[in-house]
Design a protein around this motif. Structure first.
Motif, short mmCIF file in Angstrom:
data_model
loop_
_atom_site.label_atom_id
_atom_site.label_comp_id
_atom_site.label_asym_id
_atom_site.label_seq_id
_atom_site.Cartn_x
_atom_site.Cartn_y
_atom_site.Cartn_z
N ARG A 169 0.83 -1.21 0.00
CA ARG A 169 0.00 0.00 0.00
C ARG A 169 0.86 1.25 0.00
O ARG A 169 0.60 2.21 -0.72
N LEU A 170 1.92 1.21 0.80
CA LEU A 170 2.78 2.37 0.91
C LEU A 170 3.50 2.63 -0.42
O LEU A 170 3.70 3.78 -0.83
N THR A 171 3.88 1.56 -1.08
CA THR A 171 4.53 1.69 -2.38
C THR A 171 3.60 2.38 -3.38
O THR A 171 3.99 3.34 -4.05
N TYR A 172 2.36 1.88 -3.46
CA TYR A 172 1.40 2.48 -4.40
C TYR A 172 1.15 3.93 -4.03
O TYR A 172 1.11 4.82 -4.89
N LEU A 173 1.01 4.17 -2.73
CA LEU A 173 0.73 5.53 -2.27
C LEU A 173 1.87 6.47 -2.67
O LEU A 173 1.63 7.57 -3.17
N SER A 174 3.13 6.03 -2.47
CA SER A 174 4.24 6.93 -2.81
C SER A 174 4.22 7.26 -4.29
O SER A 174 4.50 8.39 -4.68
N MET A 175 3.91 6.26 -5.12
CA MET A 175 3.89 6.54 -6.56
C MET A 175 2.78 7.54 -6.91
O MET A 175 2.98 8.44 -7.73
N LEU A 176 1.62 7.36 -6.29
CA LEU A 176 0.53 8.29 -6.56
C LEU A 176 0.89 9.70 -6.12
O LEU A 176 0.61 10.68 -6.81
N VAL A 177 1.55 9.80 -4.96
CA VAL A 177 1.91 11.12 -4.46
C VAL A 177 2.93 11.78 -5.38
O VAL A 177 2.80 12.96 -5.73
N VAL A 178 3.92 11.01 -5.82
CA VAL A 178 4.91 11.58 -6.74
C VAL A 178 4.22 12.04 -8.02
O VAL A 178 4.49 13.14 -8.53
N GLY A 179 3.30 11.23 -8.53
CA GLY A 179 2.55 11.62 -9.73
C GLY A 179 1.78 12.91 -9.50
O GLY A 179 1.79 13.82 -10.34
N ALA A 180 1.15 13.02 -8.33
CA ALA A 180 0.37 14.22 -8.03
C ALA A 180 1.28 15.44 -7.92
O ALA A 180 0.95 16.52 -8.43
N ILE A 181 2.42 15.27 -7.29
CA ILE A 181 3.36 16.39 -7.19
C ILE A 181 3.80 16.83 -8.58
O ILE A 181 3.85 18.02 -8.90
N ALA A 182 4.09 15.84 -9.42
CA ALA A 182 4.55 16.18 -10.77
C ALA A 182 3.49 16.96 -11.52
O ALA A 182 3.79 17.92 -12.23
N ILE A 183 2.22 16.55 -11.36
CA ILE A 183 1.15 17.29 -12.04
C ILE A 183 1.05 18.70 -11.48
O ILE A 183 1.00 19.68 -12.22
N ALA A 184 1.07 18.79 -10.15
CA ALA A 184 0.91 20.09 -9.52
C ALA A 184 2.01 21.06 -9.96
O ALA A 184 1.73 22.21 -10.30
N THR A 185 3.25 20.60 -9.98
CA THR A 185 4.33 21.51 -10.34
C THR A 185 4.32 21.84 -11.82
O THR A 185 4.87 22.84 -12.24
N ASN A 186 3.67 20.97 -12.61
CA ASN A 186 3.68 21.21 -14.05
C ASN A 186 2.50 22.02 -14.54
O ASN A 186 2.42 22.31 -15.73
N ILE A 187 1.56 22.34 -13.64
CA ILE A 187 0.45 23.18 -14.09
C ILE A 187 1.01 24.53 -14.54
O ILE A 187 0.61 25.07 -15.56
#
Lengths: 99, 623
Positions: B474-492
């Motif tokens: 679960r933690l592995t999946y969560l970290s990947m989702l968070v990294v993806g979200a950060i990448a989207i946020a910074t790329n807006i």
């Protein structure tokens, strides 16, 4: 403590690493020197072309690149040794194991 | 012509969709493969079963830079970029041959799954592992942001999103105001997917509009949809299949890239009348700098004819740079002085050797024979990728002299070259898959390394050593989702300087890990303190030189003010001491600190060293 013999893979890996670093240094010195001497501050009028490449690009980059590729093939097939990598069973799923 | 363009692009969409489905299929297949046996070893290390092709074509430093940043440099600055990339001639040997065998062996002897694992076990000190993982997380997260931007940009070129928004909304994000996006497509001529040369005129008109009189820059919906789609795909397949999914799709994409580039070079060079003719034509439009060192620089730094890749994307930024340049009395711009040509022989070589994502692949290698074969494969592959890419971009400068975003030269060439062919659009799709695949592959491999760093090197190591498999998953999946979200946020609001960020992170990683890697593999006397000193000194040197370079002119210490702007310039640039790239100073400091501190501290325990450096008692030495 009785001295154990140095690992065979370590010995061959070290020998190979030294050759590779020497190759890197030779490639660096040749390419940078050649291009600095013949590739900088030229004009198109005094340029010749080798297989479509500007002369200095061909002799300074394409030619040594080709040599390096051939050397790499020789190195991997006739110089590098093969050794067993060892037992792969030591993968702890947690940190309770003492290894 | 515009209609032709759109028709062509629908064809490429079909090819791309097939490509994406194949990628997702690899993710699913990988999940089945890793579900056997230990989750950690399977998910993060593919059960140490990588073969030659997988090692060769995925363990290297190909990235968004290979298909976007690098071509953009060739397009903008000319033949001298051949010297810039020339270090790649030895990269197969240096990045796989120096550390490969020992890392594969040591990771087995210690049971290490990640690079910080290996450092910790090798030096018997958890602080080495912790500092290693923090540095990895820092540099990888930084570079991920740039990679996501590249991915979104490719999606935007590939899918005719502007057309979609203007007509039939079919995408999940399409309900956003169509009028706004149509306005966006119209106002922001640079973002039109048309490759008409008229974009130059339109862009010039835009550029001439006084900055103050313009409304706030419109939201670029095409880019955002591209970003969202890209993130969903890459985070999705990486999450399901882990390391193997990353490696398999990487391999698949690498082969497609090769096919795409080889086909494109065969079309592009004849279309330009041969390489020499293309060069002459390009020089006529630019100057002698295009065929000679230190490289072509457009007469003014903000010229529309040949912008550096870092100056694009944001007109506001260009304007700011223009002001900054004027204030600084327009320092001389030099793209690649000999000192930098020298430096980049370090960048590629030690960037490859010191890349943690590459090291993990070495640890997953299944035998030394595999390693040997993979080095040869990579050598052939590099020659067939990089030299043709240079040729394509030289031809591109002759055929399409006014591309506004040089970052997009390869995809635009692909669309342009095949637009007149029956069935050519599928071929264009293949070629377009190359940069897209390169970016996905890079992002995916970094995601795995980042997740393993968070879950194993930090959570499991320091917080909950006995975490059960479900928690870890679960933690592995969560970290990947968070990294993806950060990448989207910074790329807006996308960061500029794609290539500059990639070069920075490559330099930082190299300076942090190349010397410690060699110490780990070969030096018995290396100590934990020495390794920590080496990692910190190297990365601090690189980060420091970039930080000082980023200071506004007024705040820059007088000793550091430089008369010449080297390389691509831009606001995000380091101090080049004596004209030499920070990576060389970083490596030097890393080596000095590593050796000095090791020698100044207590030698490591003989028993640990013997276990890792001497023949195992049961296995008789071969001689």
């Amino acid at each position: 403590m009785p001295p154990r013999e140095e690992d065979a893979l370590l010995r061959s890996a070290r020998r190979e690493a030294i050759v590779i670093v020497v190759l890197w240094a030779v490639a660096l010195v040749y390419t940078v020197t050649y291009c600095a001497l013949y590739g900088y501050d030229r004009t198109i009028d005094d340029m010749t072309f080798v297989f479509g490449f500007p002369d200095w690009v061909f002799w300074g980059v394409i030619f040594p690149w080709t040599l390096c590729t051939v050397f790499t093939w020789w190195f991997c097939n006739f110089f590098m040794g093969d050794e067993p990598l060892g037992d792969d069973s030591k993968v702890p799923d947690d940190f309770t194991d003492d290894f | 012509m515009l209609e032709d363009g759109i028709t062509t692009q629908w064809g490429t969409v079909v090819a791309l969709v097939i490509f994406i489905i194949a990628t997702l299929w690899f993710g699913a297949a990988a999940q089945r493969a890793v579900s056997r046996g230990s989750f950690l070893k399977g998910y993060f290390l593919g059960n140490r079963g990588l073969g030659a092709w997988a090692i060769a074509l995925t363990a290297t430093v190909q990235s968004g830079g290979t298909f976007m940043g690098f071509p953009a440099l060739v397009y903008s600055f000319g033949w001298v970029v051949a010297v810039w990339i020339a270090g790649y001639m030895v990269v197969p040997l240096t990045s796989l041959g120096v550390l490969g065998k020992r890392f594969a062996q040591l990771s087995r002897r210690t049971g290490a799954i990640t690079v910080p694992d290996l450092l910790r076990e090798r030096f018997d000190d958890s602080r080495v592992g912790l500092i290693g993982s923090l540095l990895i997380l820092f540099f990888l997260t930084f570079t991920m942001v740039a990679q996501f931007k590249a991915g979104a940009a490719v999606m935007k070129i590939v899918f005719p999103l502007d057309a979609v928004f203007a007509s039939a909304p079919v995408d999940e994000a399409a309900p956003v105001a169509a009028a706004d996006s149509a306005a966006a497509a119209g106002t922001d001529a640079i973002d039109a997917t048309s490759i008409e040369t008229t974009i130059t005129a339109a862009a010039n008109a835009t550029a001439e509009t006084p900055e103050a009189a313009k409304p706030a820059p419109p939201v670029d919906y095409a880019f955002l949809v591209g970003l969202g789609t890209f993130t969903l795909i890459v985070v999705g397949y990486t999450m399901f299949g882990g390391f193997l999914a990353s490696v398999w799709t990487d391999l698949f994409q690498s082969v497609l890239m090769l096919i795409g580039v080889v086909i494109l070079v065969c079309i592009a060079v004849p279309a330009a009348g041969g390489l020499e003719a293309a060069t002459r034509q390009a020089v006529a439009a630019t100057g002698d700098g295009f065929v000679s060192g230190p490289g072509f620089i457009a007469p003014t730094a903000v010229s529309d004819d040949a912008p550096g890749p870092e100056q694009l994307e944001s007109e506001q930024l260009v304007a700011e740079e223009q002001v900054a340049l004027e204030q600084a009395h327009a320092p001389v711009r030099i793209f690649l002085p000999v000192s930098l040509a020298f430096s980049f022989f370090f960048t590629w070589v030690y960037g490859g050797m010191g890349s943690p994502a590459g090291m993990v692949r070495l640890m997953a290698c299944n035998s030394t024979g595999t390693l040997r074969r993979s080095i040869v494969l990579l050598a052939a592959y590099n020659m067939l990728i990089y030299i043709p890419l240079i040729m394509i971009c030289i031809a591109g400068r002759a055929l399409m002299p006014n591309v506004q975003h040089p970052d997009e030269i390869i995809p635009r060439m692909a669309v342009q070259m095949t637009s007149q062919w029956t069935g050519g659009s599928l071929l264009a799709g293949l070629v377009l898959a190359a940069p897209f695949g390169a970016v996905m592959a890079t992002v995916s491999s970094y995601l795995v390394v980042i997740a393993s760093g968070i879950v194993r090197d930090i959570y499991q190591r320091f917080y909950d050593p006995h975490a059960n498999e479900m928690t870890i998953k679960r933690l592995t999946y969560l970290s990947m989702l968070v990294v993806g979200a950060i990448a989207i946020a910074t790329n807006i609001n996308p960061p500029e300087f794609l290539q500059a960020i990639i070069v920075f992170c490559g330099a930082g990683q190299a300076a942090a890990f190349a010397v410690p890697g060699v110490m780990t593999a070969f030096w018995r006397r290396a100590t934990a303190a020495g390794t920590i000193a080496s990692m910190l000194a190297g990365s601090a040197t690189v980060v420091g030189l970039y930080a000082v370079g980023w200071l506004p002119d007024g705040m820059m210490p007088a000793a550091f003010v430089q008369d010449e702007v080297l390389f691509t310039g831009g606001a995000f640039r380091p101090i080049y001491l004596f004209g030499i790239d920070p990576i060389v100073w970083g490596l030097l400091m890393s080596a000095v600190a590593g050796v000095a501190v090791s020698l100044a501290t207590q030698p490591p325990r003989a028993e640990i060293i013997s276990n890792l450096f001497d023949a195992e008692p049961e296995a008789e030495p071969a001689g």
